[in-house]
Design a protein around this motif. Structure first.
Motif, mmCIF file in Angstrom:
data_model
loop_
_atom_site.group_PDB
_atom_site.id
_atom_site.type_symbol
_atom_site.label_atom_id
_atom_site.label_comp_id
_atom_site.label_asym_id
_atom_site.label_seq_id
_atom_site.Cartn_x
_atom_site.Cartn_y
_atom_site.Cartn_z
ATOM 1 N N VAL A 182 39.398 -92.333 -55.526
ATOM 2 C CA VAL A 182 40.174 -92.449 -56.765
ATOM 3 C C VAL A 182 41.402 -93.322 -56.535
ATOM 4 O O VAL A 182 41.717 -94.213 -57.336
ATOM 5 C CB VAL A 182 40.591 -91.049 -57.267
ATOM 6 C CG1 VAL A 182 41.567 -91.175 -58.437
ATOM 7 C CG2 VAL A 182 39.373 -90.248 -57.699
ATOM 8 N N ASN A 183 42.085 -93.104 -55.416
ATOM 9 C CA ASN A 183 43.271 -93.913 -55.112
ATOM 10 C C ASN A 183 42.917 -95.391 -54.949
ATOM 11 O O ASN A 183 43.650 -96.274 -55.401
ATOM 12 C CB ASN A 183 43.945 -93.391 -53.835
ATOM 13 C CG ASN A 183 44.659 -92.077 -54.049
ATOM 14 O OD1 ASN A 183 45.133 -91.794 -55.145
ATOM 15 N ND2 ASN A 183 44.719 -91.265 -53.012
ATOM 16 N N VAL A 184 41.799 -95.654 -54.273
ATOM 17 C CA VAL A 184 41.372 -97.036 -54.065
ATOM 18 C C VAL A 184 41.102 -97.713 -55.403
ATOM 19 O O VAL A 184 41.481 -98.866 -55.624
ATOM 20 C CB VAL A 184 40.119 -97.085 -53.165
ATOM 21 C CG1 VAL A 184 39.482 -98.475 -53.185
ATOM 22 C CG2 VAL A 184 40.486 -96.712 -51.735
ATOM 23 N N ARG A 185 40.450 -97.005 -56.305
ATOM 24 C CA ARG A 185 40.139 -97.607 -57.604
ATOM 25 C C ARG A 185 41.392 -97.842 -58.444
ATOM 26 O O ARG A 185 41.503 -98.859 -59.130
ATOM 27 C CB ARG A 185 39.159 -96.712 -58.368
ATOM 28 C CG ARG A 185 37.786 -96.618 -57.731
ATOM 29 C CD ARG A 185 36.797 -95.961 -58.648
ATOM 30 N NE ARG A 185 35.498 -95.783 -58.013
ATOM 31 C CZ ARG A 185 34.401 -95.410 -58.648
ATOM 32 N NH1 ARG A 185 34.446 -95.176 -59.959
ATOM 33 N NH2 ARG A 185 33.260 -95.266 -58.005
ATOM 34 N N VAL A 186 42.323 -96.901 -58.379
ATOM 35 C CA VAL A 186 43.545 -97.034 -59.181
ATOM 36 C C VAL A 186 44.451 -98.123 -58.617
ATOM 37 O O VAL A 186 45.003 -98.938 -59.354
ATOM 38 C CB VAL A 186 44.287 -95.687 -59.248
ATOM 39 C CG1 VAL A 186 45.653 -95.862 -59.906
ATOM 40 C CG2 VAL A 186 43.467 -94.665 -60.029
ATOM 41 N N LEU A 187 44.595 -98.150 -57.279
ATOM 42 C CA LEU A 187 45.517 -99.096 -56.661
ATOM 43 C C LEU A 187 44.890 -100.455 -56.416
ATOM 44 O O LEU A 187 45.602 -101.440 -56.212
ATOM 45 C CB LEU A 187 46.025 -98.530 -55.322
ATOM 46 C CG LEU A 187 46.779 -97.204 -55.394
ATOM 47 C CD1 LEU A 187 47.171 -96.754 -53.996
ATOM 48 C CD2 LEU A 187 48.005 -97.316 -56.283
ATOM 49 N N GLY A 188 43.560 -100.538 -56.397
ATOM 50 C CA GLY A 188 42.882 -101.776 -56.045
ATOM 51 C C GLY A 188 42.817 -102.780 -57.178
ATOM 52 O O GLY A 188 42.930 -102.438 -58.357
ATOM 53 N N ALA A 189 42.645 -104.033 -56.774
ATOM 54 C CA ALA A 189 42.506 -105.113 -57.747
ATOM 55 C C ALA A 189 41.173 -105.847 -57.591
ATOM 56 O O ALA A 189 40.739 -106.529 -58.507
ATOM 57 C CB ALA A 189 43.653 -106.117 -57.598
ATOM 58 N N ASP A 190 40.546 -105.718 -56.429
ATOM 59 C CA ASP A 190 39.291 -106.438 -56.181
ATOM 60 C C ASP A 190 38.580 -105.763 -55.008
ATOM 61 O O ASP A 190 38.812 -106.111 -53.855
ATOM 62 C CB ASP A 190 39.576 -107.910 -55.859
ATOM 63 C CG ASP A 190 38.304 -108.734 -55.733
ATOM 64 O OD1 ASP A 190 37.252 -108.256 -56.185
ATOM 65 O OD2 ASP A 190 38.365 -109.843 -55.178
ATOM 66 N N LEU A 191 37.736 -104.778 -55.290
ATOM 67 C CA LEU A 191 37.109 -103.983 -54.244
ATOM 68 C C LEU A 191 36.099 -104.802 -53.446
ATOM 69 O O LEU A 191 35.380 -105.633 -53.991
ATOM 70 C CB LEU A 191 36.410 -102.755 -54.851
ATOM 71 C CG LEU A 191 37.274 -101.845 -55.742
ATOM 72 C CD1 LEU A 191 36.513 -100.583 -56.085
ATOM 73 C CD2 LEU A 191 38.601 -101.523 -55.074
ATOM 74 N N LEU A 192 36.070 -104.536 -52.133
ATOM 75 C CA LEU A 192 35.201 -105.287 -51.222
ATOM 76 C C LEU A 192 34.738 -104.360 -50.103
ATOM 77 O O LEU A 192 35.543 -103.628 -49.515
ATOM 78 C CB LEU A 192 35.966 -106.476 -50.637
ATOM 79 C CG LEU A 192 35.238 -107.332 -49.594
ATOM 80 C CD1 LEU A 192 34.061 -108.062 -50.232
ATOM 81 C CD2 LEU A 192 36.217 -108.332 -48.971
ATOM 82 N N SER A 193 33.435 -104.400 -49.787
ATOM 83 C CA SER A 193 32.883 -103.553 -48.733
ATOM 84 C C SER A 193 33.059 -104.196 -47.364
ATOM 85 O O SER A 193 32.894 -105.404 -47.212
ATOM 86 C CB SER A 193 31.388 -103.291 -48.977
ATOM 87 O OG SER A 193 31.178 -102.598 -50.179
#
Length: 230
Positions: A182-193
């Motif tokens: 949840v934190n990654v999605r809220v704080l992120g701008a461009d998710l990458l694996s």
């Protein structure tokens, strides 16, 4: 003739992450009522981050980096020093692409057996992602048994991987991993694996897709590195 304004781009998963984060804040408030301005302020921050993601993603990355560098990351690293890891994260160590010095960053612990997946919230903008591009040899501070230990690994940036699907797969009903997601999605701008093949002690290396064993990771002795104690 009327001109239709373009619809702002909203990254996948951001809306869900924002709603879940706000629901957690208000759920805790309902369980233990207090000053109403606190959940209102937190919700306002989430909404502001939501807007910044498509309005000015660079500014969002800058603000989040400041928060993490000076507040979040020092607290997490201090916890590891005394053997505490209340957030269930791992410490990723990369080599600075210009200085060659070790750089340590708390990341989500998406470990499954001999591999570990990280979802970088800032994508290619993340410093550790750029370090991995330059040198894929990394170390991770993980809990093995009752102790935290350093484990060598080879990291690979995977832009071809669906970061949201990967995130869902590594959560596996784990509450701390779900909270981190949840934190990654809220704080992120461009998710990458990012995939890390771990060299766990006492286990044979896992072959690559072509059948060849991965190259052995050669690192300097851990006692020669400053910072966290092995």
């Amino acid at each position: 003739m009327s001109i239709v304004a373009p619809v702002p781009h909203i990254p996948r998963g951001l809306a869900v992450g924002t709603l879940v984060a706000a629901a957690i804040v208000w759920g805790l408030f309902l369980l233990q009522p207090g000053a109403v301005w606190q959940p209102l302020a937190q919700t306002g921050v989430y909404v502001a981050l939501f807007v910044l993601t498509w309005a000015n993603p660079r500014l969002k990355v800058l603000l989040v980096r400041i928060l993490q560098r000076w507040i979040v990351n020092p607290v997490v690293r201090a916890g590891f020093l005394v053997g505490l890891n209340p957030f269930g994260v791992a410490i990723l160590e990369t080599r600075g692409r210009t200085t060659g010095k070790p750089r340590r960053t708390p990341v989500g612990n998406g470990r499954r057996g001999d591999e570990l997946w990280i979802v970088a919230e800032h994508g290619e903008r993340a410093g550790y992602v750029r370090n991995i591009r330059h040198d894929p040899h990394v170390r991770l501070r993980l809990r093995l048994g009752l102790r935290h230990r350093w484990v060598d690994g080879i990291a690979t940036v995977r832009p071809d991987d669906d970061a949201l699907a990967r995130q869902r797969s590594v959560i596996a009903w784990h509450p701390l991993r779900a909270l981190n997601a949840v934190n990654v999605r809220v704080l992120g701008a461009d998710l990458l694996s990012v995939h890390v093949q771990l060299a766990l002690p006492g286990r044979a290396p896992v072959p690559d897709d072509d059948g060849a064993a991965p190259a052995k990771v050669v690192r300097a002795p851990s006692d020669a590195r400053p910072g966290l104690v092995g």
